[in-house]
Design a protein around this motif. Structure first.
Motif, short mmCIF file in Angstrom:
data_model
loop_
_atom_site.label_atom_id
_atom_site.label_comp_id
_atom_site.label_asym_id
_atom_site.label_seq_id
_atom_site.Cartn_x
_atom_site.Cartn_y
_atom_site.Cartn_z
N VAL A 161 86.51 68.53 55.58
CA VAL A 161 85.64 67.64 54.81
C VAL A 161 85.18 68.31 53.53
O VAL A 161 85.18 67.71 52.45
CB VAL A 161 84.44 67.21 55.67
N GLU A 162 84.81 69.57 53.62
CA GLU A 162 84.37 70.29 52.41
C GLU A 162 85.46 70.34 51.36
O GLU A 162 85.17 70.32 50.16
CB GLU A 162 83.91 71.70 52.79
N ALA A 163 86.71 70.40 51.79
CA ALA A 163 87.83 70.46 50.85
C ALA A 163 87.95 69.18 50.01
O ALA A 163 88.55 69.19 48.94
CB ALA A 163 89.14 70.71 51.61
N THR A 164 87.38 68.08 50.49
CA THR A 164 87.43 66.82 49.74
C THR A 164 86.30 66.72 48.72
O THR A 164 86.29 65.79 47.92
CB THR A 164 87.31 65.61 50.69
N GLY A 165 85.35 67.65 48.79
CA GLY A 165 84.19 67.58 47.90
C GLY A 165 82.99 66.91 48.53
O GLY A 165 81.92 66.84 47.91
N ALA A 166 83.15 66.41 49.77
CA ALA A 166 82.05 65.76 50.46
C ALA A 166 81.20 66.80 51.20
O ALA A 166 81.65 67.92 51.46
CB ALA A 166 82.58 64.73 51.46
N ARG A 167 79.99 66.41 51.54
CA ARG A 167 79.10 67.25 52.34
C ARG A 167 79.23 66.83 53.80
O ARG A 167 78.90 65.70 54.15
CB ARG A 167 77.66 67.09 51.87
N PRO A 168 79.71 67.72 54.67
CA PRO A 168 79.83 67.35 56.08
C PRO A 168 78.48 67.31 56.77
O PRO A 168 77.60 68.13 56.50
CB PRO A 168 80.71 68.46 56.66
N LEU A 169 78.31 66.32 57.64
CA LEU A 169 77.09 66.19 58.44
C LEU A 169 77.52 65.96 59.88
O LEU A 169 78.12 64.92 60.20
CB LEU A 169 76.25 65.01 57.94
N VAL A 170 77.27 66.93 60.73
CA VAL A 170 77.70 66.84 62.12
C VAL A 170 76.67 66.04 62.92
O VAL A 170 75.49 66.40 62.96
CB VAL A 170 77.88 68.24 62.74
N ALA A 171 77.12 64.95 63.53
CA ALA A 171 76.24 64.10 64.33
C ALA A 171 77.09 63.27 65.28
O ALA A 171 78.21 62.88 64.95
CB ALA A 171 75.41 63.18 63.43
N ASP A 172 76.55 63.00 66.46
CA ASP A 172 77.24 62.19 67.46
C ASP A 172 76.68 60.78 67.41
O ASP A 172 75.64 60.49 68.01
CB ASP A 172 77.06 62.80 68.85
N ILE A 173 77.34 59.90 66.68
CA ILE A 173 76.82 58.55 66.50
C ILE A 173 76.86 57.73 67.78
O ILE A 173 76.16 56.73 67.90
CB ILE A 173 77.57 57.82 65.38
N GLU A 174 77.67 58.17 68.75
CA GLU A 174 77.69 57.48 70.04
C GLU A 174 76.36 57.59 70.77
O GLU A 174 75.95 56.69 71.48
CB GLU A 174 78.79 58.07 70.93
N SER A 175 75.70 58.73 70.59
CA SER A 175 74.48 58.99 71.35
C SER A 175 73.21 58.72 70.55
O SER A 175 72.13 58.62 71.13
CB SER A 175 74.47 60.44 71.85
N LEU A 176 73.31 58.58 69.24
CA LEU A 176 72.12 58.36 68.42
C LEU A 176 71.65 56.91 68.51
O LEU A 176 72.46 55.99 68.51
CB LEU A 176 72.41 58.69 66.95
#
Length: 217
Positions: free
Chosen positions: A41-56
């Motif tokens: 993700v960082e290689a694309t220029g985006a900021r990675p955000l680790v989160a489990d959307i299944e459980s949120l």
């Protein structure tokens, strides 16, 4: 410059989308589940955000969305397991829409599929049924919200080179390259005429296709 959060940030389309957005000056947050995907993700220029959307829950997802200007839902369970397909493609997607309303982020782009209609015709005995049913439910929920929503329905995805051109409401499956889907998302985000629309598209025949910006306007 817009601040855009992309759910499903390590998906093939999302990895093509992020560089397009970054190149035009947007700030991109890419939500991923697996920390091993951070470098990609960082290689694309985006900021990675680790989160489990299944459980949120809605409040948890709203915390992720807050302070952004737009949401792109490009997440999916990847098929195979019906229970997880419903959990991600329907339930988590719906929670993200409710969360966008809670967070006050009105712009929302859903990456759906070309066959997402009430009469999609996929029998319950088919392994694809859960996906078809889940996407339709999520799309319908977006239509019921007060968000500035756009539902994008690409045809069968290919790894072809981008053409920069699409055909709306193509006959058949409307094959389309993932790179062109990424370009359509990028263009739709800043095109107010796409608000409230469901846009089904493919690459189509070269003589029938229009430049993406023209097709969406």
């Amino acid at each position: 410059m817009s601040r855009i959060i992309v759910f499903g940030g390590h998906g093939r389309i999302a990895l093509l989308l992020a560089p397009l957005l970054v190149a035009r000056g947007d700030e991109v947050t890419a939500v991923i589940r697996n920390p091993q995907h951070i470098a990609d993700v960082e290689a694309t220029g985006a900021r990675p955000l680790v989160a489990d959307i299944e459980s949120l829950d809605v409040a948890g997802i709203a915390d992720l969305i807050r302070d952004h200007d737009a949401v792109v839902w490009s997440a999916g369970a990847g098929g195979g397991d019906a229970q997880r397909t419903y959990a991600v493609d329907r339930d988590a997607a719906i929670r993200s829409m409710d969360a966008a309303e809670v967070a006050g982020v009105r712009r929302y782009v859903m990456v759906s599929w070309i066959g997402s209609t009430a009469d999609h015709g996929v029998p319950e005995s088919d392994g694809f049924f859960a996906y078809a049913d889940a996407k339709w439910a999520a799309d319908e929920h977006l239509r019921s919200t007060d968000l500035d929503g756009t539902i994008l329905g690409p045809g069968t995805l290919t790894f072809d080179d981008p053409t920069g051109r699409i055909v709306l409401d193509p006959d058949g499956k409307g094959e389309v390259s993932r790179a062109d889907v990424a370009a359509v998302i990028a263009a739709a985000l800043v095109e107010p005429s796409t608000f409230g629309r469901t846009i089904r598209f493919g690459n189509g025949a070269a003589d029938a296709a229009l430049p993406i910006a023209e097709a969406l306007s």
